[in-house]
Motif scaffolding. Sequence first.
Motif, PDB file in Angstrom:
ATOM      1  N   ALA A   1       0.827  -1.202   0.000  1.00  0.00           N
ATOM      2  CA  ALA A   1       0.000   0.000   0.000  1.00  0.00           C
ATOM      3  C   ALA A   1       0.864   1.257   0.000  1.00  0.00           C
ATOM      4  CB  ALA A   1      -0.927  -0.006   1.218  1.00  0.00           C
ATOM      5  N   VAL A   2       1.891   1.266   0.857  1.00  0.00           N
ATOM      6  CA  VAL A   2       2.770   2.438   0.935  1.00  0.00           C
ATOM      7  C   VAL A   2       3.558   2.597  -0.358  1.00  0.00           C
ATOM      8  CG1 VAL A   2       4.782   3.395   2.105  1.00  0.00           C
ATOM      9  CG2 VAL A   2       2.919   2.447   3.446  1.00  0.00           C
ATOM     10  N   GLN A   3       4.023   1.484  -0.901  1.00  0.00           N
ATOM     11  CA  GLN A   3       4.789   1.561  -2.152  1.00  0.00           C
ATOM     12  C   GLN A   3       3.947   2.120  -3.296  1.00  0.00           C
ATOM     13  OE1 GLN A   3       6.450  -2.505  -2.494  1.00  0.00           O
ATOM     14  NE2 GLN A   3       8.430  -1.526  -2.282  1.00  0.00           N
ATOM     15  N   GLU A   4       2.627   1.889  -3.224  1.00  0.00           N
ATOM     16  CA  GLU A   4       1.726   2.403  -4.261  1.00  0.00           C
ATOM     17  C   GLU A   4       1.254   3.822  -3.965  1.00  0.00           C
ATOM     18  OE1 GLU A   4      -1.362  -0.509  -4.434  1.00  0.00           O
ATOM     19  OE2 GLU A   4      -0.125  -1.993  -5.498  1.00  0.00           O
TER      20      GLU A   4
ATOM     21  N   ALA B   1      -1.604   4.235   5.315  1.00  0.00           N
ATOM     22  CA  ALA B   1      -1.881   2.951   5.957  1.00  0.00           C
ATOM     23  C   ALA B   1      -2.014   3.126   7.458  1.00  0.00           C
ATOM     24  CB  ALA B   1      -0.777   1.938   5.642  1.00  0.00           C
ATOM     25  N   LEU B   2      -2.891   2.332   8.061  1.00  0.00           N
ATOM     26  CA  LEU B   2      -3.022   2.238   9.514  1.00  0.00           C
ATOM     27  C   LEU B   2      -2.782   0.781   9.890  1.00  0.00           C
ATOM     28  CD1 LEU B   2      -3.728   3.227  12.354  1.00  0.00           C
ATOM     29  CD2 LEU B   2      -6.151   2.910  11.798  1.00  0.00           C
ATOM     30  N   VAL B   3      -1.762   0.549  10.721  1.00  0.00           N
ATOM     31  CA  VAL B   3      -1.343  -0.816  11.052  1.00  0.00           C
ATOM     32  C   VAL B   3      -1.583  -1.072  12.534  1.00  0.00           C
ATOM     33  CG1 VAL B   3       0.570  -2.458  11.029  1.00  0.00           C
ATOM     34  CG2 VAL B   3       0.426  -0.681   9.271  1.00  0.00           C
TER      35      VAL B   3
ATOM     36  N   MET C   1       2.137   6.310   7.268  1.00  0.00           N
ATOM     37  CA  MET C   1       1.801   5.025   7.862  1.00  0.00           C
ATOM     38  C   MET C   1       1.763   5.201   9.381  1.00  0.00           C
ATOM     39  SD  MET C   1       3.918   1.394   7.921  1.00  0.00           S
ATOM     40  CE  MET C   1       3.789   1.072   6.161  1.00  0.00           C
ATOM     41  N   ALA C   2       0.607   4.931   9.993  1.00  0.00           N
ATOM     42  CA  ALA C   2       0.469   5.002  11.446  1.00  0.00           C
ATOM     43  C   ALA C   2       0.460   3.585  11.994  1.00  0.00           C
ATOM     44  CB  ALA C   2      -0.818   5.729  11.821  1.00  0.00           C
ATOM     45  N   LEU C   3       1.214   3.352  13.080  1.00  0.00           N
ATOM     46  CA  LEU C   3       1.337   2.007  13.635  1.00  0.00           C
ATOM     47  C   LEU C   3       1.111   2.015  15.140  1.00  0.00           C
ATOM     48  CD1 LEU C   3       4.161   2.629  11.676  1.00  0.00           C
ATOM     49  CD2 LEU C   3       3.904   0.150  11.530  1.00  0.00           C
ATOM     50  N   THR C   4       0.373   1.025  15.632  1.00  0.00           N
ATOM     51  CA  THR C   4       0.149   0.884  17.069  1.00  0.00           C
ATOM     52  C   THR C   4      -0.209  -0.556  17.400  1.00  0.00           C
ATOM     53  OG1 THR C   4      -1.123   1.653  18.988  1.00  0.00           O
ATOM     54  CG2 THR C   4      -2.295   1.513  16.890  1.00  0.00           C
ATOM     55  N   ALA C   5       0.001  -0.917  18.663  1.00  0.00           N
ATOM     56  CA  ALA C   5      -0.363  -2.267  19.110  1.00  0.00           C
ATOM     57  C   ALA C   5      -1.718  -2.278  19.783  1.00  0.00           C
ATOM     58  CB  ALA C   5       0.698  -2.800  20.086  1.00  0.00           C
ATOM     59  N   THR C   6      -2.229  -1.107  20.164  1.00  0.00           N
ATOM     60  CA  THR C   6      -3.484  -1.066  20.913  1.00  0.00           C
ATOM     61  C   THR C   6      -4.348   0.088  20.430  1.00  0.00           C
ATOM     62  OG1 THR C   6      -2.300   0.217  22.604  1.00  0.00           O
ATOM     63  CG2 THR C   6      -2.641  -2.109  23.048  1.00  0.00           C
ATOM     64  N   ALA C   7      -5.542  -0.242  19.979  1.00  0.00           N
ATOM     65  CA  ALA C   7      -6.498   0.797  19.597  1.00  0.00           C
ATOM     66  C   ALA C   7      -7.891   0.188  19.529  1.00  0.00           C
ATOM     67  CB  ALA C   7      -6.120   1.416  18.256  1.00  0.00           C
ATOM     68  N   ASP C   8      -8.801   0.726  20.346  1.00  0.00           N
ATOM     69  CA  ASP C   8     -10.197   0.317  20.203  1.00  0.00           C
ATOM     70  C   ASP C   8     -10.800   1.127  19.047  1.00  0.00           C
ATOM     71  OD1 ASP C   8     -10.544   2.844  21.260  1.00  0.00           O
ATOM     72  OD2 ASP C   8     -11.226   2.146  23.223  1.00  0.00           O
ATOM     73  N   ALA C   9     -12.096   0.945  18.789  1.00  0.00           N
ATOM     74  CA  ALA C   9     -12.721   1.579  17.620  1.00  0.00           C
ATOM     75  C   ALA C   9     -12.627   3.099  17.684  1.00  0.00           C
ATOM     76  CB  ALA C   9     -14.175   1.134  17.514  1.00  0.00           C
TER      77      ALA C   9
ATOM     78  N   VAL D   1      -6.151  -0.228   5.950  1.00  0.00           N
ATOM     79  CA  VAL D   1      -6.203  -0.556   7.382  1.00  0.00           C
ATOM     80  C   VAL D   1      -5.955  -2.042   7.560  1.00  0.00           C
ATOM     81  CG1 VAL D   1      -7.592  -0.557   9.486  1.00  0.00           C
ATOM     82  CG2 VAL D   1      -7.803   1.334   7.857  1.00  0.00           C
ATOM     83  N   TYR D   2      -4.920  -2.358   8.290  1.00  0.00           N
ATOM     84  CA  TYR D   2      -4.675  -3.769   8.618  1.00  0.00           C
ATOM     85  C   TYR D   2      -4.794  -3.955  10.126  1.00  0.00           C
ATOM     86  CZ  TYR D   2      -2.735  -8.272   9.531  1.00  0.00           C
ATOM     87  OH  TYR D   2      -2.584  -9.557   9.987  1.00  0.00           O
TER      88      TYR D   2
END
Length: 605
Positions: A29-32, A36-38, A171-179, A196-197
């Motif tokens: 996704a980033v390459q294109e 992205a939200l990971v 690209m945003a990355l986190t291990a914890t996120a509720d809705a 969104v993955y």
Amino acid sequence: MSSSTLSQLLAEVFGYTKFREGQAQVMQAVQEGHDALVLMPTGGGKSLCYQLPALAAEGLTVVISPLISLMQDQVEALHAMGVAAAALNNSLTPEQNAEIYQQLQQQRIKLLYVSPERVMQPFFIKRLQEWQVAFVAIDEAHCISQWGHDFRPEYGQLGQLREALPQVPFMALTATADAATEADIISRLRLNQPEVYKGSFDRPNIRYLVEEKFKPFKQVRDYIAQQKGASGIVYCGSRKKVEELAEMLQRDGLRAAGYHARMDHDERERVLRGFVRDDIDVVVATVAFGMGINKPNVRFVVHFDIPRSVEGYYQETGRAGRDGLPAEAMLLYAPSDAGWIRSVINDHPDEDRKRVETHKFLAMQAMAEAQTCRRLVLLNYFNEYRDKPCNNCDICLDPPRQYDGTVDAQKVLSCVYRVQQSFGSTHVIDVLRGSKSQRLMDLGHDKLSTYGIGAEHSQEYWQAIIRQLVHRGLLVQNVQQYGVLQLTEAARPVLRGEIALQLAEPRINLATSKPRVADRGDYDKVLFRRLRALRKTIADTEGLAPYMVFNDNSLVEMAIEYPTTAGAMLNISGVGHKKLERYGDEFIAAITAYLDADDEPISRF
């Protein structure tokens, strides 16, 4: 850049033969050119999601990270693999800063780590517009959201960076996120229809345990003693507890140290470095010892006090077992702790914040008091619904045994009534067990009909019964009156014998009887110890954390496969070409010498 090129870089630089779930998806996704939200669990491979495409891309990848220590560890680990990376932070000298800026100007750096405060400075934004920025990665992105458990106002300003770099993918990355947190991240960062993955929040290698908190200092000390030098973290709710417990463990001869925000900065850095480099086995800390712990071989995390949110609990326990090997998360729980936290939350002046924190803490309390699989409760909180128990938590491994607790309940309830609902659990238990304390005698409570009727059981046994009666709503602990026990209407039919009451048999010896963290057990332990010692020697010589040489998982594989050639060593997970070049000969020599010393390898069991 093709997926085959990414796969080639994955093997040559990082030493892995395949992507983890979701990694290839977000990289593409980033390459294109997409945002992205990971959402991946700690240890799930988030860093690789931006590090690998950074190597494949033309230009600079900017990584926004909240802590200096986290930046330094990432940069050192990348240097060990031959990657051109740098970090700009306040720990650098003017000369070091100038050198990095010169390298950036000459396009000699692929990954640049910066803090949110620095990246939003007008001078720095102007520089970013001059450099060829391929994409921007924002680590620990939950800090952006007011709904997150680690909200940081400076993170909330990062959306403005989008105006300065309108064509650059984020690209945003986190291990914890509720809705709510997830929606807030997308909105505040102004992510444009992001890919969104959401990875599974499950960490199957972590065993979740909750124990009754009755003698917490002794419980923790006994538990750590059983770990036989394994690496671990103990989280405490106050600086005072941190200092007391750390001092106690040190007196026991353990390599332990305390860590909290009021300590001198240099001392905190010394503790963090000592822990990451395996010179300190156990860190006793407040939540100040949080993000930035980049250490894969933490085998256990203990919570001396209940955390204030499931997100916080998940984030902290997730620091165990990042290498994928077995680990444990042990929580000591007492309802009185929960009552105190609720009272603190209720004192918060901001009504919206109070509402959010109350909701989050009630969910955490429900998990601590659950009588069903801990992992299911945890995953359900993050909307990952499952119905099959995990068989790797205290509830699954040793289901609570029920018994007819009517008589025990009547003894407690009657005693609370006899002392006129004016005393806490300690005094009620003293009466039940027939204590001869001077205070009890002075009050005349040795004359009560309930005096001594529970002498056959321990103080811890009765404490466990009282907690269950509180959970069942038969008793309340009045926090405003120092934890005084009071009867509720629900206690009346039990006292009168009109209904029977099923209780769980008290568990009061788990901390001293439970074995240490489970081991996979299928590798040569003697060779593993020798390779671990070699790794430590090399790391100390080079000034690195041991895992930056090879992580535990790589050593375990070596102790299974016995690689004695360069080709065989490259088949070990985590061994890339650069690490083979730097460390391969020494490890191959050690394995060969070990095999030559014996006709057969020593038993793996």
